[in-house]
Design a protein around this motif. Structure first.
Motif, PDB file in Angstrom:
ATOM      1  N   ALA A  27     -42.831  -9.576  18.265  1.00  0.00           N
ATOM      2  CA  ALA A  27     -42.188  -8.724  19.276  1.00  0.00           C
ATOM      3  C   ALA A  27     -41.441  -9.561  20.297  1.00  0.00           C
ATOM      4  O   ALA A  27     -40.342  -9.193  20.728  1.00  0.00           O
ATOM      5  N   ILE A  28     -42.024 -10.704  20.684  1.00  0.00           N
ATOM      6  CA  ILE A  28     -41.374 -11.567  21.676  1.00  0.00           C
ATOM      7  C   ILE A  28     -40.041 -12.101  21.142  1.00  0.00           C
ATOM      8  O   ILE A  28     -39.064 -12.241  21.885  1.00  0.00           O
ATOM      9  N   ILE A  29     -39.976 -12.375  19.841  1.00  0.00           N
ATOM     10  CA  ILE A  29     -38.744 -12.899  19.249  1.00  0.00           C
ATOM     11  C   ILE A  29     -37.776 -11.784  18.892  1.00  0.00           C
ATOM     12  O   ILE A  29     -36.565 -11.895  19.131  1.00  0.00           O
ATOM     13  N   LEU A  30     -38.306 -10.681  18.350  1.00  0.00           N
ATOM     14  CA  LEU A  30     -37.439  -9.632  17.796  1.00  0.00           C
ATOM     15  C   LEU A  30     -36.769  -8.793  18.873  1.00  0.00           C
ATOM     16  O   LEU A  30     -35.558  -8.551  18.820  1.00  0.00           O
ATOM     17  N   TYR A  31     -37.523  -8.344  19.871  1.00  0.00           N
ATOM     18  CA  TYR A  31     -36.968  -7.403  20.847  1.00  0.00           C
ATOM     19  C   TYR A  31     -35.859  -8.012  21.708  1.00  0.00           C
ATOM     20  O   TYR A  31     -34.858  -7.329  21.984  1.00  0.00           O
ATOM     21  N   PRO A  32     -35.978  -9.258  22.148  1.00  0.00           N
ATOM     22  CA  PRO A  32     -34.815  -9.832  22.855  1.00  0.00           C
ATOM     23  C   PRO A  32     -33.568  -9.930  21.981  1.00  0.00           C
ATOM     24  O   PRO A  32     -32.447  -9.710  22.470  1.00  0.00           O
ATOM     25  N   LEU A  33     -33.748 -10.221  20.675  1.00  0.00           N
ATOM     26  CA  LEU A  33     -32.594 -10.262  19.784  1.00  0.00           C
ATOM     27  C   LEU A  33     -31.972  -8.876  19.635  1.00  0.00           C
ATOM     28  O   LEU A  33     -30.743  -8.733  19.631  1.00  0.00           O
ATOM     29  N   LEU A  34     -32.817  -7.855  19.493  1.00  0.00           N
ATOM     30  CA  LEU A  34     -32.300  -6.488  19.401  1.00  0.00           C
ATOM     31  C   LEU A  34     -31.598  -6.074  20.695  1.00  0.00           C
ATOM     32  O   LEU A  34     -30.553  -5.415  20.665  1.00  0.00           O
ATOM     33  N   LEU A  35     -32.165  -6.468  21.832  1.00  0.00           N
ATOM     34  CA  LEU A  35     -31.541  -6.142  23.118  1.00  0.00           C
ATOM     35  C   LEU A  35     -30.201  -6.845  23.259  1.00  0.00           C
ATOM     36  O   LEU A  35     -29.213  -6.236  23.720  1.00  0.00           O
ATOM     37  N   LEU A  36     -30.126  -8.103  22.835  1.00  0.00           N
ATOM     38  CA  LEU A  36     -28.862  -8.837  22.892  1.00  0.00           C
ATOM     39  C   LEU A  36     -27.816  -8.197  21.988  1.00  0.00           C
ATOM     40  O   LEU A  36     -26.639  -8.054  22.364  1.00  0.00           O
TER      41      LEU A  36
END
Length: 292
Positions: A27-36
């Motif tokens: 989640a820490i890696i995936l959600y910032p990428l999705l937000l970006l």
């Protein structure tokens, strides 16, 4: 309880904690990428909306302000006063509705026999049709223009729609959807005495609703945003759809970015509405096309 059972029971919470930690790391890696990705994708549209809600003075403010202050809707009203926008919207609705209905009907009637009927040369015909997708759209403009002139459709909305009345990509998409329909349903209908057109209209078409929704979205976007071809075919500017009309607005009001942004937002709203209504069917249709 045996020692082995106690040992296994004591190890279960440890595995659960490791799995929970893995989920947190993902989640820490995936959600910032999705937000970006979301910011990059929606950024231009949000900036356009921000510009449409600004006054003329705030557009040139430094540093640039993303949130308008003050917020005004006057730009949307002024756009309707500057140009006959309702007429252009009406032309676009007529052109888009006619184009979507023609494209959907002709593509479905073409895709059905290529998917469900067996006749000599079926695959050769399909592969020949698909191979034409490598040709750019501009390659056929001269031929299409001469054809429209010979048919007496120059300076008419039908002349704009007719060259795009069938799409090879849509034929391919609907063919893949027709292939996925179980043969048992077709055989049951034939046993009950249903004819070919009855099977097509009453059984096959309802079974491929996701693919039809996908075609509707693609065609709606293509006809609604059509820009170059209407300018070539239509000699009367009063018959222009929304795309060329907004281009006319851009050329006459290049200094007033809020008006241009407001007109663009107005043109985008119907596409967003159509996609939100059909998004679930759209996703299912694309998945079905890939599986097929």
């Amino acid at each position: 309880m045996s020692d082995a059972s106690v040992s296994r029971a004591s190890r279960r919470p440890i595995r659960s904690e490791k799995w929970s930690g893995k989920k947190v790391l993902q989640a820490i890696i995936l959600y910032p990428l999705l937000l970006l990705t979301t910011v990059i994708t929606l950024g231009p549209f949000l900036w356009l909306l921000s510009t449409a809600l600004k006054t003329g003075e705030n557009v040139y403010a430094y540093p640039p302000q993303f949130i308008p202050n003050p917020i005004t809707f006057q730009n949307f009203i002024d756009v309707f006063n500057i140009m006959p926008l309702w007429d252009y919207i009406g032309n676009t609705v007529v052109m888009t509705t006619l184009g979507v209905l023609l494209n959907l009907s002709l593509c479905a009637l073409t895709a059905y026999p290529l998917a469900r009927l067996r006749f000599p040369g079926r695959n050769a015909i399909f592969f020949t049709m698909v191979s034409t997708m490598i040709l750019p759209n501009a390659a056929g403009m001269i031929v299409n223009f001469l054809t429209i002139q010979s048919l007496g459709l120059y300076n008419s909305l039908m002349g704009v729609v007719l060259p795009s009345a069938i799409s090879i990509f849509n034929v391919f998409l609907l063919r893949q959807a027709f292939i996925t329909v179980p043969n048992d349903m077709e055989l049951s209908a034939r046993i009950d005495g249903a004819g070919e057109f009855r099977i097509f209209a009453s059984i096959m078409v309802p079974m491929i609703r996701p693919a039809i929704a996908t075609v509707v979205i693609f065609d709606f976007m293509a006809f609604w945003n059509s820009l170059i071809w209407p300018v070539i075919v239509l000699d009367d500017k009063a018959k222009y759809p929304l795309g060329p009309a907004l281009r006319y607005l851009n050329s006459n009001l290049a200094f007033n970015f809020p008006y241009i942004a407001a007109g663009t937002i107005i043109s985008v709203i119907p596409i967003i509405v159509i996609f939100l209504i059909l998004q679930r069917q759209f996703i299912n249709g694309m998945v079905g096309a890939v599986k097929g």
